[in-house]
Design a protein around this motif. Structure first.
Motif, PDB file in Angstrom:
ATOM      1  N   ASP B 590      10.985   0.958   1.596  1.00 40.76           N
ATOM      2  CA  ASP B 590       9.940   0.705   2.569  1.00 40.76           C
ATOM      3  C   ASP B 590       8.667   1.486   2.235  1.00 40.76           C
ATOM      4  OD1 ASP B 590       9.010  -0.673   4.752  1.00 40.76           O
ATOM      5  OD2 ASP B 590       9.434   0.958   6.144  1.00 40.76           O
ATOM      6  N   THR B 591       8.283   1.398   0.989  1.00 39.73           N
ATOM      7  CA  THR B 591       7.045   2.057   0.597  1.00 39.73           C
ATOM      8  C   THR B 591       6.351   1.222  -0.469  1.00 39.73           C
ATOM      9  OG1 THR B 591       6.085   4.142  -0.110  1.00 39.73           O
ATOM     10  CG2 THR B 591       8.120   3.475  -1.206  1.00 39.73           C
ATOM     11  N   ASP B 592       5.229   1.707  -0.901  1.00 35.95           N
ATOM     12  CA  ASP B 592       4.421   0.983  -1.882  1.00 35.95           C
ATOM     13  C   ASP B 592       4.488   1.763  -3.190  1.00 35.95           C
ATOM     14  OD1 ASP B 592       2.339  -0.044  -3.425  1.00 35.95           O
ATOM     15  OD2 ASP B 592       1.113  -0.512  -1.673  1.00 35.95           O
ATOM     16  N   LEU B 593       5.059   1.172  -4.212  1.00 31.30           N
ATOM     17  CA  LEU B 593       5.252   1.902  -5.466  1.00 31.30           C
ATOM     18  C   LEU B 593       4.260   1.490  -6.547  1.00 31.30           C
ATOM     19  CD1 LEU B 593       9.155   2.004  -5.754  1.00 31.30           C
ATOM     20  CD2 LEU B 593       7.611   3.809  -5.020  1.00 31.30           C
ATOM     21  N   ARG B 594       3.185   0.872  -6.141  1.00 30.94           N
ATOM     22  CA  ARG B 594       2.207   0.477  -7.155  1.00 30.94           C
ATOM     23  C   ARG B 594       1.502   1.706  -7.718  1.00 30.94           C
ATOM     24  NH1 ARG B 594      -1.289  -3.773  -3.931  1.00 30.94           N
ATOM     25  NH2 ARG B 594      -0.825  -2.271  -2.292  1.00 30.94           N
ATOM     26  N   SER B 595       0.946   1.543  -8.911  1.00 27.94           N
ATOM     27  CA  SER B 595       0.146   2.623  -9.470  1.00 27.94           C
ATOM     28  C   SER B 595      -1.329   2.299  -9.255  1.00 27.94           C
ATOM     29  CB  SER B 595       0.457   2.819 -10.949  1.00 27.94           C
ATOM     30  OG  SER B 595       0.625   1.579 -11.584  1.00 27.94           O
ATOM     31  N   CYS B 601      -7.539   5.887  -5.600  1.00 22.08           N
ATOM     32  CA  CYS B 601      -6.958   6.978  -4.818  1.00 22.08           C
ATOM     33  C   CYS B 601      -8.054   7.746  -4.080  1.00 22.08           C
ATOM     34  CB  CYS B 601      -6.181   7.934  -5.723  1.00 22.08           C
ATOM     35  SG  CYS B 601      -4.706   7.207  -6.433  1.00 22.08           S
ATOM     36  N   PHE B 602      -9.179   7.926  -4.757  1.00 19.17           N
ATOM     37  CA  PHE B 602     -10.319   8.611  -4.149  1.00 19.17           C
ATOM     38  C   PHE B 602     -10.758   7.863  -2.890  1.00 19.17           C
ATOM     39  CE2 PHE B 602     -14.992   9.072  -3.877  1.00 19.17           C
ATOM     40  CZ  PHE B 602     -15.127  10.456  -3.842  1.00 19.17           C
ATOM     41  N   LEU B 603     -10.866   6.552  -3.035  1.00 18.08           N
ATOM     42  CA  LEU B 603     -11.266   5.725  -1.895  1.00 18.08           C
ATOM     43  C   LEU B 603     -10.252   5.851  -0.756  1.00 18.08           C
ATOM     44  CD1 LEU B 603     -13.199   3.398  -0.861  1.00 18.08           C
ATOM     45  CD2 LEU B 603     -11.485   1.832  -1.713  1.00 18.08           C
ATOM     46  N   PHE B 604      -8.972   5.761  -1.097  1.00  6.64           N
ATOM     47  CA  PHE B 604      -7.932   5.864  -0.061  1.00  6.64           C
ATOM     48  C   PHE B 604      -7.981   7.240   0.593  1.00  6.64           C
ATOM     49  CE2 PHE B 604      -5.226   2.966  -2.956  1.00  6.64           C
ATOM     50  CZ  PHE B 604      -5.916   1.857  -2.512  1.00  6.64           C
ATOM     51  N   ALA B 605      -8.204   8.275  -0.242  1.00  8.35           N
ATOM     52  CA  ALA B 605      -8.169   9.643   0.276  1.00  8.35           C
ATOM     53  C   ALA B 605      -9.236   9.838   1.337  1.00  8.35           C
ATOM     54  CB  ALA B 605      -8.358  10.646  -0.855  1.00  8.35           C
ATOM     55  N   LEU B 606     -10.348   9.115   1.195  1.00  5.55           N
ATOM     56  CA  LEU B 606     -11.428   9.312   2.153  1.00  5.55           C
ATOM     57  C   LEU B 606     -11.497   8.235   3.214  1.00  5.55           C
ATOM     58  CD1 LEU B 606     -14.233  10.664  -0.167  1.00  5.55           C
ATOM     59  CD2 LEU B 606     -12.968  11.902   1.564  1.00  5.55           C
ATOM     60  N   THR B 607     -10.679   7.200   3.094  1.00  2.00           N
ATOM     61  CA  THR B 607     -10.773   6.146   4.101  1.00  2.00           C
ATOM     62  C   THR B 607      -9.461   5.890   4.824  1.00  2.00           C
ATOM     63  OG1 THR B 607     -10.338   4.474   2.417  1.00  2.00           O
ATOM     64  CG2 THR B 607     -12.634   4.918   2.926  1.00  2.00           C
ATOM     65  N   LEU B 611      -1.681   8.239   1.965  1.00  2.00           N
ATOM     66  CA  LEU B 611      -1.895   7.769   0.605  1.00  2.00           C
ATOM     67  C   LEU B 611      -0.601   7.181   0.056  1.00  2.00           C
ATOM     68  CD1 LEU B 611      -4.079  10.431  -1.193  1.00  2.00           C
ATOM     69  CD2 LEU B 611      -4.730   8.375  -0.021  1.00  2.00           C
ATOM     70  N   PRO B 612      -0.727   6.219  -0.828  1.00  2.00           N
ATOM     71  CA  PRO B 612       0.492   5.702  -1.462  1.00  2.00           C
ATOM     72  C   PRO B 612       1.100   6.795  -2.344  1.00  2.00           C
ATOM     73  CG  PRO B 612      -1.459   4.764  -2.492  1.00  2.00           C
ATOM     74  CD  PRO B 612      -1.930   5.536  -1.311  1.00  2.00           C
ATOM     75  N   LEU B 675      -6.315  -4.075  -1.896  1.00  2.00           N
ATOM     76  CA  LEU B 675      -5.675  -2.884  -2.439  1.00  2.00           C
ATOM     77  C   LEU B 675      -4.678  -2.301  -1.460  1.00  2.00           C
ATOM     78  CD1 LEU B 675      -8.655  -1.132  -4.158  1.00  2.00           C
ATOM     79  CD2 LEU B 675      -6.637  -2.110  -5.236  1.00  2.00           C
ATOM     80  N   ASP B 676      -5.068  -2.261  -0.213  1.00  2.00           N
ATOM     81  CA  ASP B 676      -4.080  -1.732   0.723  1.00  2.00           C
ATOM     82  C   ASP B 676      -3.340  -2.911   1.312  1.00  2.00           C
ATOM     83  OD1 ASP B 676      -6.960  -0.908   2.525  1.00  2.00           O
ATOM     84  OD2 ASP B 676      -5.766  -2.686   2.894  1.00  2.00           O
ATOM     85  N   GLY B 677      -2.333  -3.250   0.613  1.00  2.00           N
ATOM     86  CA  GLY B 677      -1.659  -4.517   0.899  1.00  2.00           C
ATOM     87  C   GLY B 677      -0.806  -4.546   2.149  1.00  2.00           C
TER      88      GLY B 677
END
Lengths: 824, 682
Positions: B590-595, B601-607, B611-612, B675-677
């Motif tokens: 039940d997680t996202d294992l994409r690379s 990651c920078f975008l996710f970290a700030l939005t 994080l995956p 990206l954030d599927g």
């Protein structure tokens, strides 16, 4: 798939069906005038185009007419082309070609005549015809007074749909007329083409068309104005239909059940629901709030009052708003919002996503699990045919590995040929090799662990990619920095010298501190660290050496412990043992006492010293600053930062106003992804520079410094104080959603189950006593047929989804047909 | 010894002599581990014990290792393949196609250095085993025949008892653990009237000249029978082969112990209407009578019982007397028995309770899935004799199978007696897909011992990391904790390799049309050997393992994944193999294992607040993956990445009311979304 999309599909196919109907109908019948008039039925509307026999110039119009015939027929209007023979005496037949016209009849009564240039396309034809037929239902006005009069007449009785279109005969006009055809008896439709009228009721940003719903029925007092709701979507038949439906829905509903289970017309229309949580004690106030919100969100979301006291399920204690998206599978969000405006903005922000989702509607209909959604895997795959300059790095094998790493200082990249992340990094690695070509003594090598798995295991490499540095007489060092060209280049360059550098002359130490000594390394390490020890401080020296060694590759460290160390300690006012930190960019040298400091603490001190007070945040350095676990105060700037702002921030830092924050700035030129961040915060790109506070570690609230204020020390301090007091509203809350699997996996277990159902449990044939050969032969024969049968069964499973989907569409198409016929 | 050395000071001289002599005569009488037999399995075990620094000894009755191979196979051709070239350099992978080497850390001890023949000579095996023992310096006591094994109860012993071994000269040895690797050495014999006229495979002549112009009957239908037939096929009048059940062809059963194509020349001539032939009948119903010319006639035991004992052989009723077209009515010159071997139970005392297995595997001692005897703790059966675990299925009775099971037994013992937990690697969850892909593509133990040995992946709390254990006997899964010292508190994956469920069998047509599966969604129908991943939310119980569905190597899992069979056994295709595996793992965890690239990651970290795993375990630790220009461009083309530098312009073009043309790639917003599927697709 969510109900939201189903509605859209129905809606879209509703239109499509009507258009399809047209195409299946015979084209417009061609009749003689005599015949035409004989076909007219009382009460039935008919549009006839009279033209000269064989007149070619009218073919464009005829094409459009042909196209319009279908939709018009859906509205019960027949269309015909009447051929006027030369000798024809009917008055409708023009005398000259140019004067040919179209006429609209009801029964045999002429309602309107249309010069051919008004019927320039399908939309115009339908709009004009309906406009003429719905003369009573749709009032056309030109002045404000008319609007006022109609409103007054409707107060307490009926609601009104008021629309502005730029011109008669536009697609928007057609959409309004089609809506009026359906809803004309329920609502008073009012139409204008006067932009001034629209301005006078206070519209700004006037576009092609506008539509307002006037809630006049609620008004009991004639002095009161009707409330109005503006439709935000573009004017299409479908949008108007959906909009009017939401207007019809009750403004506010009270519920006392699990929000997850509640469903209203809004959800069916693809709109979210907002639950205002109410308690008995505050019921009246809550209801007023809810009504206010409901009015604000009318047409955008359904608003419900959730009575917590009579609720059976638990909702989080502080929650005062529950947000439920239209998509069935998405869990409801429990929010704590202290400003009603936040509810509005929350809904509106989420609407933005909804819109974009429509574009992806098709993709999501049938998610293809075989489509790569891993960006690294996909990009590496797409790049597979490009030739990399692999020859710049030495490929190692089991035979050459030991000899190579023993013979020269080497960097080894351990990778696997099938591993996408490894292969992506290999590109950066080759770039490093290109940059270091002919200049470095370090040998860049690589080994493919897919081939030489034993070598990798022996080197303790269990994950890919791994980079290790092998130096003579030293233990191999793993590179733990960013998997990119810059990071690795820095690591290699900084490792050209030993750590810490042993400095023995005062002159040399000065050169070291000034940056002269390792000038070429300053681009990689902007800080040089010098440990000062008197020759007797053996333990401290040892610890520092260890710390320096630990930090090798990330910062330059040196050690000075000669008898004359006092010269340095005096000059830099350092009590021994001490650290001197030379910040080359700022040209500053500071000293830190080191008495009784252990290795870890030394590492910590040096690592902390590498952090800047007001750094430019980049993709590379963000993780370092995130480790501080403080909210980020980010100044977004398109290009270099205004020195004025830097001064403001640095002053506030000095005054300790920003101790609880990590102030930083982001240069969109260097870090273009910042635009993506701004878009996530604001929905669109705001004007820059812009100061944002991002509370990543608690709650994910994002606050924006008011763009109409200038960034000064005072205004910033004031803003931060307000923030602290909870007086500022956040612009958005960062999603706290977990990262779930992007797509489902094949459910082989149930496929296997499905396939075994026809074969009841069979004992293992191998274990059977082999006495009766015949019997076993028979059974094995059955086995064989089972093998062959199975693929067929799978096929059925495979296509089940698709055929099911077809059935669904068929059903919805059927419904649409019914819809069309009802309209008719 | 200290006491006896001090004794001369005050003890009488005569007594002293006996005191000192006793320990010197026996040299040593105790070992922690005793291995019986210096054949491949015994040496393999010795190699593991040696490397672990354990106290062990190997007893071998012959003067050198591998004595079985000095005589067998009689015609000297080993049927285990010696594939010297695979086109690959991966040593582990190459072991998949090396059926003769033992496992060691010395690359010189690979069988391909000992023979160039694809089917090597048995003499090379003897030479190889000798080198193996010598080069690794294994402790083998040659010329030591163990004639008796019994138990000696002792509370202090590791297993509550010692094994007492008696040698041919009466010496006794005490062992804490007994590892029996004596193989199957007793020829199988069937008792029927006239069996005394039958020559055994073990002693029959191998010189074709001795068979010229003869009618030969061979009893048996295994490889030794066909090997014998093959040798004399060209000089006999005809060969008839008689066995209880039909011939099992190894290419149909996927079992290396069944009839191999290299030996099946007789099948060819039989089916091509030569005089040779195959017959099926139960040997125990038969009788052989010798006539006055010394020829042999087949009759039924039943007829023999009818006639009185003193009647001459020529007057015995023969089947053809009633039934004149009886198939074996011809007289034979020779009858040869090639019925295989069985385990020698004779040296084991009753107290060991070492009994034979069920009907179909009675030639092997009864053991557990952990290769430990069911009768006495601390007694393990290794090598060919341990084949009851996977008889007629996998390779456990052959070098290329039991070299792995011996390693498994060694690992179990390391944990049981030395507190060394089963070796494992702990890795972050982002490495899960590649850890599996790596094993799937190179692991030889899983490949050879398919369905028997399996890799076990134990998940750590919150599925942030996992522990990888290689090649565990799959059916010991329920006892994972006690056997390996590792725990499975948070769920586990099990990786094994399997043939299609209905693919293998004695008369299966393995060449049927459409036998191969290419589509990932049909992977579960794969017929050829392919990897299968089982997911269990909790460790299965012994009950569940025992009553697992028929034909399943493991109990029913929470979810299962088949990696589609591959013609090249190369499971590295990004979309065909890796992607479906990742989706399976993601959905189990039940997680996202994409690379993701560092920029994402920078975008996710700030939005986003979360994080995956890839960004958490890489980027946030300063180990983000930088993109390159070329990769970035491909990313933008594919729609998975976004060109943020171009975002301004796109924004400007989106005027109010300006409709995005249909079919255009999604503009900025959606790409960010894609990206954030984790939205409502599920």
């Amino acid at each position: 798939m969510s109900s939201h999309f189903n509605v859209f599909r129905i809606g879209i196919s509703f239109i499509l069906m009507c258009i399809f109907n047209k195409s299946t109908e015979d084209s417009v019948p061609e009749l003689s005038p005599q015949k035409y008039f004989n076909t007219l039925q009382p009460g039935k509307a008919s549009l006839a185009y009279f033209c000269q026999v064989d007149s070619p110039s009218t073919s464009v119009l005829l094409e459009e007419l042909n196209e319009a015939a279908g939709p018009l027929q859906d509205y019960g209007i027949s269309v015909a082309k009447v051929n006027c023979a030369k000798e024809e005496i009917s008055g409708y037949c023009g005398k000259e070609k140019d004067l040919m016209k179209a006429y609209l009849f009801r029964g045999n009564i002429l309602l309107r005549e249309f010069p051919t240039d008004t019927l320039f396309d399908v939309n115009a034809i339908i709009a004009h015809v309906l406009f003429a037929l719905l003369f009573n239902e749709v009032k056309y006005i030109t002045i404000l007074e008319d609007l006022q009069n109609i409103q007054n007449a409707l107060k307490g009785k009926a609601n009104m749909v008021f629309s502005y279109v730029r011109a008669i005969g536009t697609p928007e006009h057609r959409a309004v007329m089609e809506a009026a055809f359906v809803y004309g008896t329920t609502y008073q439709f009012v139409l204008t083409t006067e932009i001034a009228l629209l301005e006078s009721i206070g519209s700004d940003n006037i576009e092609l068309a506008h539509l307002y719903f006037f809630h006049c029925k609620l008004v009991s007092d004639s002095t009161q104005q009707c409330r109005r709701t503006r439709m935000e979507q573009s004017l299409t038949t479908l949008n108007i239909h959906l909009f009017v439906k939401t207007m019809k829905a009750p403004l506010l509903t009270e519920v006392a059940e699990d929000p997850q289970q509640v469903s209203t017309v809004h959800l069916q229309l693809g709109l979210p629901l907002v639950f205002i949580v109410s308690q008995q004690a505050t019921y009246e106030a809550d209801r007023r709030t809810a009504e206010w919100v409901a009015w604000r969100l009318l047409g955008k979301a359904g608003v419900l009052l959730l009575l917590r006291d009579s609720l059976k399920v638990n909702i989080p204690q502080h929650t005062n708003v529950v947000f439920k998206r239209a998509e069935k599978e998405v869990p409801v969000e429990f929010l704590e919002l202290h400003d009603v405006n936040l509810i509005i903005s929350h809904v509106e922000n989420n609407m933005h996503i909804e819109e974009t989702q429509e574009d992806e509607d098709d993709d999501m209909e049938d998610p293809d699990m075989d489509i790569q959604d891993d960006e690294v895997a996909e990009t590496v795959y797409r790049d597979r045919k490009r030739q990399l300059s692999l020859e710049l790095t030495v490929e190692l094998t089991e035979e050459t590995f030991n000899a190579t790493v023993m013979a020269s200082d080497s960097i080894v990249l351990f990778y696997a040929g099938w591993h996408a992340v490894s292969m992506a990094f290999l590109q950066s690695y080759i770039d490093v090799a290109v940059k270091l070509k002919d200049t470095s003594t370090m040998l860049l090598t690589r080994i493919n662990c897919a081939d030489w798995s034993d070598v990798c295991t022996k080197q303790n490499v269990t994950e890919f990619p791994t980079v290790k540095m092998y130096k003579k007489g030293e233990n191999p060092v793993s590179y733990v920095g960013m998997l990119g060209t810059e990071g690795l280049l820095k690591f290699i360059q900084l490792n050209r010298i030993s750590y810490p550098v042993n400095i023995t002359l005062i002159q040399e130490a000065e050169e070291y501190l000034s940056g002269e000594l390792y000038k070429d390394l300053l681009t990689y390490s902007s800080v040089s660290v010098l440990g000062l020890f008197s020759p007797t401080m053996a333990t401290a020296k040892e610890d520092f050496t260890e710390a320096g060694n630990y930090l090798k590759g990330s910062v330059i460290t040196g050690i000075y412990s000669e008898e004359d160390v006092w010269i340095l300690s005096n000059k830099y006012a350092a009590t021994l043992p001490a650290l001197l930190l030379a910040r080359h960019k700022e040209g500053k040298i500071e000293s830190i006492p080191l008495a009784n400091t252990h290795v870890q603490d030394m590492v910590q001190i040096i690592t902390d010293a590498l952090l800047e007070t007001f750094p430019e945040i980049t993709v590379e350095n963000l993780p370092t600053y995130l480790r501080l676990q403080k909210p980020l105060l980010i100044l977004f700037s398109d290009g270099s930062i205004n020195p004025q702002y830097r001064k403001v921030i640095l002053t506030l830092v000095k005054q300790k106003h920003l101790d609880s924050l990590t102030p930083c700035w982001l240069n969109l030129k260097n870090t273009p992804v910042g635009r993506g961040i701004l878009r996530a915060y604001f929905g669109s790109l705001p004007s820059l520079p812009l100061l944002v506070l991002v509370n990543l570690h608690s709650g994910g609230h994002v606050f924006a410094f008011p763009s109409n204020q200038s960034i000064t020390e005072q205004s910033l301090v004031l803003w931060l104080k307000k923030l602290e007091a909870g007086l500022e509203n956040h612009i958005t809350i960062l999603s706290a959603q977990e990262w779930k699997p992007p797509l489902p996996a094949y459910d082989f277990l149930s496929m296997m189950d499905a396939a075994t159902v026809p074969h009841p449990t069979r004992k293992e044939p191998e274990y059977k006593k082999e006495t009766d050969v015949q019997e076993s032969d028979k059974e094995q024969h059955e086995d064989k047929s089972a093998v062959r049968k199975e693929p067929v069964e799978t096929l059925r499973i495979k296509h089940w989804n698709k055929s099911n989907w077809f059935k669904e569409t068929e059903k919805s198409l059927k419904r649409d047909k019914e819809l069309c016929s009802k309209v008719r | 010894m200290g006491v006896s050395a001090a004794a001369p000071l005050w003890g009488p001289p005569g007594l002293l002599l006996t005191l000192v002599l006793h320990p010197t005569v026996c040299v040593r009488s105790h070992w922690d581990y005793c291995v019986l037999g210096a054949g491949p399995a015994g040496l393999q075990m010795a190699a593991f014990l040696q490397r672990a620094g354990r106290d062990y000894v190997v007893f071998e009755r012959a003067p050198a290792p591998g004595s079985f191979f000095t005589r067998y196979p009689r015609h000297r051709k080993l049927i285990s393949i010696n594939k010297r070239y695979t086109g690959k350099v991966n040593a582990e992978f190459n072991l998949r196609h090396d059926w003769n080497s033992l496992l060691s850390h010395d690359p010189r001890l690979l069988f391909r250095h000992y023979s160039r023949a694809y089917f090597p000579d048995a003499g090379d095996m003897v030479r190889y085993l000798g080198d193996f023992a010598n080069r690794l310096g294994l402790h083998v006591l040659y010329n030591t025949t163990i004639t008796h094994v019994t138990l000696d109860k002792d509370q202090g012993a590791w297993n509550g008892h010692y094994f007492i071994l008696t040698g041919q000269k009466g010496q006794t040895y005490q062992c804490s653990v007994l590892l029996v690797a004596t193989g199957v050495s007793v020829p199988n014999q069937v008792d029927f009237p006239g069996s005394e006229y039958v020559e055994g495979y073990e002693s029959v002549s191998v010189d074709p000249e001795d068979f010229v112009g003869q009618n030969v009957l061979i009893l048996g239908r295994g490889n030794s029978a066909f090997e014998t037939a093959e040798n004399i096929l060209g000089v006999t009048n005809f060969i008839h082969m008689l066995s209880r059940s039909r011939v099992r062809l190894s290419w149909a059963t996927h079992y290396v112990g069944d009839l191999r194509a290299i030996n099946n020349g007789l099948l060819d001539t039989y089916q091509l209407k030569s005089l040779d032939g195959l017959l099926e009948s139960d040997l125990t119903d038969l009788a052989i009578v010798k006539d006055h010319k010394g020829k042999f006639h087949i009759t039924l035991k039943f007829f023999l019982e009818e006639t009185s004992a003193n009647q001459s052989a020529d007057s015995v009723t023969l089947p053809q007397d009633d039934n004149d077209n009886f198939a074996m009515r011809v007289a034979y010159d020779r009858v040869i028995r090639c019925l295989g071997w069985k385990f020698d139970f004779s040296i084991f005392n009753q107290s060991l309770r070492l009994s034979s297995g069920s009907e179909f595997s009675k030639k092997y001692p009864l053991i557990r899935a952990s290769y430990e005897s069911k009768g006495s703790r601390g007694l393990f059966i290794l090598g060919t004799a341990s084949h009851s675990v996977d008889y007629r299925r996998s390779a456990g009775g052959f070098i290329h199978g039991f070299r792995y099971t011996a390693r498994a037994v060694h690992r179990l013992l390391e944990h049981r007696h030395h507190g060394v937990a089963w070796p494992s690697t702990q890795l972050p969850i982002t490495q899960l897909t590649s850890a599996i892909i790596r094993r799937v593509n190179e692991a030889s133990g899983l490949y050879q011992m398919f369905g028997v040995l399996a890799d076990v992946i134990l998940l750590k709390e919150n599925a942030t990391a996992f522990e990888y254990l290689e090649e565990l006997p799959a059916q010991t899964l329920a006892q994972l904790g006690t056997l390996t010292g590792r725990t499975a508190r948070h769920g586990l994956f099990v990786l094994s390799m399997e043939y299609g469920k209905n693919f293998s069998g004695p008369d299966k047509d393995v060449f049927f049309h459409d036998r191969s599966v290419g589509h990932t969604e049909d992977a579960w129908l794969s017929n050829f050997l392919h990897p299968v991943v089982y997911y269990y939310r909790r460790l299965p119980t012994e009950q569940e393992v025992r009553f697992r569905p028929a034909h399943w190597p493991l109990p029913r899992p929470t979810a299962i994944h088949h990696i589609v069979e591959d013609f090249l056994t190369d499971w590295t295709a990004p979309v065909g193999h890796i992607l479906p595996l990742r989706r399976f793992l993601e959905n189990c965890l039940d997680t996202d294992l994409r690379s993701f690239y560092a920029e994402s990651c920078f975008l996710f970290a700030l939005t986003r607040q979360k994080l995956p795993p890839f960004c958490q375990q890489g980027y946030l630790r300063g180990q983000g993956l930088a993109s390159t220009e070329s990769l970035q461009r491909h990313g933008v083309d594919s729609g998975l990445l976004q060109d943020y530098a171009a975002l301004d312009h796109l924004d400007a073009s989106r005027q109010p009311g300006h409709h995005r043309p249909g079919g255009h790639p999604p503009a900025p917003g959606p790409a960010l979304e894609s990206l954030d599927g984790n939205r409502e697709e599920l």
